[in-house]
Design an enzyme around this catalytic site. Structure first.
Site, mmCIF file in Angstrom:
data_model
loop_
_atom_site.group_PDB
_atom_site.id
_atom_site.type_symbol
_atom_site.label_atom_id
_atom_site.label_comp_id
_atom_site.label_asym_id
_atom_site.label_seq_id
_atom_site.Cartn_x
_atom_site.Cartn_y
_atom_site.Cartn_z
ATOM 1 N NE ARG A 88 36.453 -14.649 -36.920
ATOM 2 C CZ ARG A 88 35.875 -13.974 -37.904
ATOM 3 N NH1 ARG A 88 35.843 -12.654 -37.857
ATOM 4 N NH2 ARG A 88 35.344 -14.597 -38.921
ATOM 5 C CE LYS B 84 33.115 -8.864 -44.329
ATOM 6 N NZ LYS B 84 34.190 -9.760 -44.804
ATOM 7 N NE ARG C 161 40.435 -12.321 -38.394
ATOM 8 C CZ ARG C 161 39.309 -12.333 -39.089
ATOM 9 N NH1 ARG C 161 38.771 -11.201 -39.496
ATOM 10 N NH2 ARG C 161 38.737 -13.470 -39.409
ATOM 11 N NE ARG D 153 28.476 -13.000 -44.498
ATOM 12 C CZ ARG D 153 29.728 -12.959 -44.064
ATOM 13 N NH1 ARG D 153 30.663 -13.631 -44.661
ATOM 14 N NH2 ARG D 153 30.023 -12.265 -43.001
HETATM 15 P P1 AP5 Z 1 39.436 -7.951 -41.112
HETATM 16 O O1 AP5 Z 1 39.144 -6.491 -41.099
HETATM 17 O O2 AP5 Z 1 39.291 -8.703 -39.834
HETATM 18 O O3 AP5 Z 1 38.616 -8.648 -42.306
HETATM 19 P P2 AP5 Z 1 37.067 -8.933 -42.453
HETATM 20 O O4 AP5 Z 1 36.686 -8.612 -43.845
HETATM 21 O O5 AP5 Z 1 36.289 -8.271 -41.356
HETATM 22 O O6 AP5 Z 1 37.110 -10.510 -42.276
HETATM 23 P P3 AP5 Z 1 36.138 -11.502 -41.518
HETATM 24 O O7 AP5 Z 1 36.932 -12.777 -41.364
HETATM 25 O O8 AP5 Z 1 35.598 -10.916 -40.271
HETATM 26 O O9 AP5 Z 1 35.037 -11.695 -42.566
HETATM 27 P P4 AP5 Z 1 34.017 -12.837 -42.665
HETATM 28 O O10 AP5 Z 1 33.035 -12.261 -43.578
HETATM 29 O O11 AP5 Z 1 34.576 -14.157 -43.038
HETATM 30 O O12 AP5 Z 1 33.605 -13.075 -41.131
HETATM 31 P P5 AP5 Z 1 32.300 -12.705 -40.299
HETATM 32 O O13 AP5 Z 1 32.703 -12.505 -38.922
HETATM 33 O O14 AP5 Z 1 31.493 -11.677 -40.980
HETATM 34 O O15 AP5 Z 1 40.923 -8.136 -41.699
HETATM 35 C C1 AP5 Z 1 41.526 -9.419 -41.775
HETATM 36 C C2 AP5 Z 1 43.013 -9.326 -41.412
HETATM 37 O O16 AP5 Z 1 43.691 -8.556 -42.427
HETATM 38 C C3 AP5 Z 1 43.290 -8.592 -40.089
HETATM 39 O O17 AP5 Z 1 44.361 -9.210 -39.446
HETATM 40 C C4 AP5 Z 1 43.664 -7.147 -40.507
HETATM 41 O O18 AP5 Z 1 44.560 -6.527 -39.590
HETATM 42 C C5 AP5 Z 1 44.305 -7.368 -41.874
HETATM 43 N N1 AP5 Z 1 44.009 -6.294 -42.833
HETATM 44 C C6 AP5 Z 1 42.832 -5.633 -43.001
HETATM 45 N N2 AP5 Z 1 42.940 -4.729 -43.990
HETATM 46 C C7 AP5 Z 1 44.216 -4.838 -44.484
HETATM 47 C C8 AP5 Z 1 44.928 -4.159 -45.511
HETATM 48 N N3 AP5 Z 1 44.362 -3.198 -46.269
HETATM 49 N N4 AP5 Z 1 46.214 -4.520 -45.745
HETATM 50 C C9 AP5 Z 1 46.819 -5.481 -44.987
HETATM 51 N N5 AP5 Z 1 46.193 -6.157 -43.989
HETATM 52 C C10 AP5 Z 1 44.902 -5.825 -43.736
HETATM 53 O O19 AP5 Z 1 31.495 -14.087 -40.449
HETATM 54 C C11 AP5 Z 1 31.914 -15.268 -39.801
HETATM 55 C C12 AP5 Z 1 30.934 -16.387 -40.058
HETATM 56 O O20 AP5 Z 1 29.635 -16.043 -39.504
HETATM 57 C C13 AP5 Z 1 30.647 -16.685 -41.539
HETATM 58 O O21 AP5 Z 1 31.608 -17.581 -42.081
HETATM 59 C C14 AP5 Z 1 29.243 -17.313 -41.455
HETATM 60 O O22 AP5 Z 1 29.298 -18.656 -41.002
HETATM 61 C C15 AP5 Z 1 28.579 -16.491 -40.364
HETATM 62 N N6 AP5 Z 1 27.889 -15.324 -40.927
HETATM 63 C C16 AP5 Z 1 28.219 -14.018 -40.765
HETATM 64 N N7 AP5 Z 1 27.379 -13.232 -41.462
HETATM 65 C C17 AP5 Z 1 26.504 -14.058 -42.081
HETATM 66 C C18 AP5 Z 1 25.421 -13.835 -42.971
HETATM 67 N N8 AP5 Z 1 25.086 -12.603 -43.389
HETATM 68 N N9 AP5 Z 1 24.736 -14.922 -43.421
HETATM 69 C C19 AP5 Z 1 25.053 -16.155 -43.010
HETATM 70 N N10 AP5 Z 1 26.093 -16.446 -42.202
HETATM 71 C C20 AP5 Z 1 26.812 -15.395 -41.737
#
Ligand code: AP5
Length: 218
Positions: A162, A13, A128, A89
């Site tokens: 992270r 994402k 990552r 989510r």
């Molecule tokens: P990356 O693009 O970083 O993936 P991402 O989908 O953004 O992963 P996140 O870990 O950020 O998602 P998340 O939903 O767990 O975290 P968030 O910060 O939202 O890619 C990942 C890796 O793969 C990178 O190294 C990249 O280079 C590589 N890659 C990407 N595409 C690729 C491809 N096509 N091929 C090969 N490699 C590739 O949330 C964190 C925390 O915050 C949650 O756990 C929760 O506690 C809280 N939170 C956030 N939003 C909410 C919500 N709406 N409600 C409640 N709690 C929430």
């Protein structure tokens, strides 16, 4: 144009969001980034969120919904459109977003679901690394910087991993999100605005597919 990017942790994402923003100049709103900033600044929201994020759990809906409501009400969003990343989510958050949009006179145009085989996500998250200065996301094997140790985007030399990318937290993050994912997909499929993209492809091919969808609605 108002968008929502969904997908399991590590689906890509944030990676696709960077590319979409570069091309379409809409406002990137990542609830994960907002929580991490709040935690770094030790704000009341950050202190509340920390206990949940450290365990890989979702932050309670009332905290998250309020944060998003406040951000979507700001002028830059009205002028440029939004791209939500990681919100909603679950069904409760999806219903809250519908209400926020109705209250603010906004409309969600498309939901892009980056669909990835969950088996590869642990490897994606453990490899990552992120630029400390501009937030650009890389992967040690799949997406390294062009020059070792130098951010492609801003030239900075400082990177970090992270806290919630530790293997034990990742396992729980995946379990929590897998459970919520299908009802959310069903919800937006019924709405007729869901577009599923094969996220198992190379990063640029994923973006080409996302861009094909965006070209039709922009
Ligand atoms: P990356 O693009 O970083 O993936 P991402 O989908 O953004 O992963 P996140 O870990 O950020 O998602 P998340 O939903 O767990 O975290 P968030 O910060 O939202 O890619 C990942 C890796 O793969 C990178 O190294 C990249 O280079 C590589 N890659 C990407 N595409 C690729 C491809 N096509 N091929 C090969 N490699 C590739 O949330 C964190 C925390 O915050 C949650 O756990 C929760 O506690 C809280 N939170 C956030 N939003 C909410 C919500 N709406 N409600 C409640 N709690 C929430």
């Amino acid at each position: 144009m108002n968008l929502m990017l969904m997908g399991l942790p590590g689906a890509g994402k944030g990676t696709q969001a960077e590319k979409i923003v570069d091309k379409y100049h809409i406002i990137h709103i990542s609830t994960g980034d907002m929580f991490r900033e709040a935690m770094a600044n030790e704000t009341p929201v950050g202190l509340k969120a920390k206990g949940f994020i450290d365990k890989g759990e979702l932050v309670p809906d009332e905290v998250t919904n309020e944060l998003v409501k406040e951000r979507l009400g700001q002028d830059d969003v009205k002028q440029n459109g939004y791209m939500l990343d990681g919100f909603p989510r679950n069904l409760e958050q999806a219903k809250a977003l519908a209400q926020i949009n109705a209250d603010l006179g906004l409309k969600l145009d498309a939901v892009i679901d980056i669909d990835v085989d969950p088996a590869i996500l642990v490897e994606r998250l453990s490899g990552r690394f992120i630029c400390k200065n501009c937030g650009a996301t890389y992967h040690k094997l799949n997406h390294p910087t062009k020059v070792a140790g130098v951010c492609d985007r801003c030239g900075s030399h400082e990177f970090y991993q992270r806290e919630d990318d530790k293997p034990e937290t990742v396992k729980n993050r995946l379990a929590v999100n897998v459970k919520m994912n299908t009802p959310l997909i069903d919800f937006y499929q019924k709405d007729g605005i869901l577009h599923r993209i094969d996220g198992d492809q190379a990063i640029d091919q994923v973006f080409a597919d996302v861009d094909t969808v965006l070209n039709k609605i922009y």
